[in-house]
Motif scaffolding. Structure first.
Motif, PDB file in Angstrom:
ATOM      1  N   PHE A  42       0.797  -1.217   0.000  1.00 56.25           N
ATOM      2  CA  PHE A  42       0.000   0.000   0.000  1.00 56.25           C
ATOM      3  C   PHE A  42       0.838   1.278   0.000  1.00 56.25           C
ATOM      4  O   PHE A  42       0.306   2.367  -0.246  1.00 56.25           O
ATOM      5  CB  PHE A  42      -0.904   0.040   1.237  1.00 56.25           C
ATOM      6  N   ARG A  43       2.120   1.199   0.286  1.00 61.14           N
ATOM      7  CA  ARG A  43       2.882   2.388   0.650  1.00 61.14           C
ATOM      8  C   ARG A  43       3.102   3.367  -0.497  1.00 61.14           C
ATOM      9  O   ARG A  43       2.915   4.576  -0.328  1.00 61.14           O
ATOM     10  CB  ARG A  43       4.225   1.981   1.275  1.00 61.14           C
ATOM     11  N   ALA A  44       3.489   2.875  -1.660  1.00 62.42           N
ATOM     12  CA  ALA A  44       3.735   3.776  -2.779  1.00 62.42           C
ATOM     13  C   ALA A  44       2.453   4.504  -3.180  1.00 62.42           C
ATOM     14  O   ALA A  44       2.464   5.707  -3.464  1.00 62.42           O
ATOM     15  CB  ALA A  44       4.302   3.003  -3.963  1.00 62.42           C
ATOM     16  N   ARG A  45       1.354   3.766  -3.176  1.00 61.56           N
ATOM     17  CA  ARG A  45       0.081   4.389  -3.547  1.00 61.56           C
ATOM     18  C   ARG A  45      -0.332   5.437  -2.529  1.00 61.56           C
ATOM     19  O   ARG A  45      -0.845   6.508  -2.883  1.00 61.56           O
ATOM     20  CB  ARG A  45      -1.007   3.318  -3.666  1.00 61.56           C
ATOM     21  N   LEU A  46      -0.101   5.149  -1.254  1.00 59.02           N
ATOM     22  CA  LEU A  46      -0.471   6.105  -0.216  1.00 59.02           C
ATOM     23  C   LEU A  46       0.337   7.391  -0.325  1.00 59.02           C
ATOM     24  O   LEU A  46      -0.194   8.480  -0.090  1.00 59.02           O
ATOM     25  CB  LEU A  46      -0.311   5.476   1.166  1.00 59.02           C
TER      26      LEU A  46
END
Length: 420
Positions: free
Chosen positions: A172-176
């Protein structure tokens, strides 16, 4: 604050540029008029900016100033559209938009994870992540000479730390981060702002669902468990709002802080020499950067709950007010006639306000200070010849007026000193 005569602001309001840019020249001009300035926000929404140090400090702690958007007159009267780029700052449910008992309840649920003692326990992990990222910087420097330090180092360090702390899985991190950038950008198109907010809520709902299925030793799992505790019940909207706050503030602010500190040291080699000679500490660098080039420039919003006179200027009840942290940091009345100068040996005339003041003082301040101090010390120890690859004035400005930094930070790290 209420003793001055009520004099309506007569000057033409300053129209804030949604695209952002360096705020310091604008702040200097506005401070010449006074410590409070009428402004026009995107969408022709009238507002106010408080940017004098002493006035801002008093305003932030004033009992007749609220954070809850029910006090935002234009919003409650239906004059703020869904796609307004600053709407999330007003309407997200969480600590930044809560007052009184609600604020204390939400803050107590999260505060135990951000005590100085708990944060100090994270030091080894922060050091480990820093060294891993610097290995990547060294490899890229050896291959290409120039490294985009904001993307390769200043961003992933706080993003990984906050995501690990809240149990946000790698997927989820890059999208967040992408969504966070859109949410905090004040020049996002209305339709994109609505879409980014909806998607961020959806992604963080997935994060919460994953931790509900598989609880761990993380803060999201702890917040979910608190739902069952008497008196600490956390609604789903409050949970998602809390995650939005900490994912965004937990990495965007520290990302800007590290970026701005690197720029300052590269432009002021004499100040870097003082640190290397032991005359100043890396903590001194962090504090002076927070004052001199605050990572947050104009933070939305606070609302007077009655007509309020602030340093001789009337702010009508329900007006959205920006906290001008970048302006307060260079206020000569508070920081001396040389407030525009970066000086790691500066006597602390008054503590800076860049991490807030009063009940809403930044809960993550100890973590931000730890991450920035470790990052700078290890970066400049390993790459003592690190320098900007382009002149500072050519760096592209941050997209929006809330954050204060640059979008890119190309550097030439120079030889790797090999310190681990």
């Amino acid at each position: 604050m209420t003793s001055s005569p009520e004099v309506p602001a007569a000057e033409v309001p300053y129209r804030i540029d949604p695209a952002g840019g360096c705020p310091h020249a604008v702040n200097a001009r506005l401070r010449e008029r006074g410590s409070v300035a009428p402004v026009v926000l995107p969408g022709d929404v009238p507002g106010m900016l408080v940017l004098g140090h002493d006035t801002l400090k008093e305003f932030l702690a004033h009992p007749d100033v609220a954070k809850d958007a029910r006090h935002f007159t234009a919003l409650t009267e239906g004059r703020i559209p869904d796609g307004w780029p600053l709407r999330t700052f007003a309407t997200v449910r969480g600590m930044t938009t809560a007052d009184g008992d609600d604020h204390r309840r939400l803050r107590s649920l999260v505060g135990r994870a951000f005590t100085v003692r708990r944060v100090e326990a994270l030091r080894r992990r922060v050091e480990q992540l820093t060294d891993e990222l610097l290995d990547g910087v060294a490899e890229e420097a050896a291959a290409q000479g120039v490294v985009e330090l904001r993307k390769r180092f200043a961003l992933p360090l706080p993003m990984r730390v906050i995501c690990e702390l809240f149990g946000v899985d790698e997927e989820f991190r890059a999208r967040l981060h992408h969504l966070s950038s859109q949410v905090v950008s004040t020049r996002t198109r209305p339709e994109d702002a609505v879409a980014a907010n909806r998607e961020m809520v959806a992604v963080l709902a997935q994060v919460a669902a994953a931790r509900e299925r598989e609880p761990g030793d993380d803060l999201t799992s702890a917040l979910l468990a608190a739902r069952e505790a008497d008196g600490d019940r956390l609604a789903q909207e409050e949970l998602i709002g809390t995650l939005i706050l900490f994912v965004i503030a937990g990495h965007e602010t520290t990302l800007n802080l590290i970026t701005n500190a690197v720029r300052a040291l590269c432009a002021h080699r004499d100040q870097l020499a003082l640190v290397r000679a032991g005359r100043a500490s890396w903590s001194d660098v962090v504090e002076e950067t927070l004052r001199w080039d605050s990572p947050v420039s104009y933070f939305p919003f606070r609302y007077p709950t009655r007509d309020l006179t602030v340093d001789g200027t009337l702010i009508p009840k329900g007006t959205p007010v920006l906290a001008g942290y970048s302006g307060a940091g260079r206020d000569t009345a508070a920081h001396g006639p040389d407030a525009d100068r970066f000086d790691v040996l500066r006597p602390a005339r008054r503590p800076h306000l860049s991490l807030g003041h009063g009940a809403h003082y930044c809960l993550g301040a100890p973590l931000a200070r730890l991450e920035a101090t470790v990052a700078l010390e290890r970066l400049f120890t390993r790459f003592p010849d690190l320098a900007l690859a382009v002149p500072d004035e050519e760096l592209p400005a941050h997209a929006g007026f809330v954050g204060n930094s640059v979008r890119e930070l190309p550097v030439r790290p120079g030889p790797d000193a090999g310190h681990r």
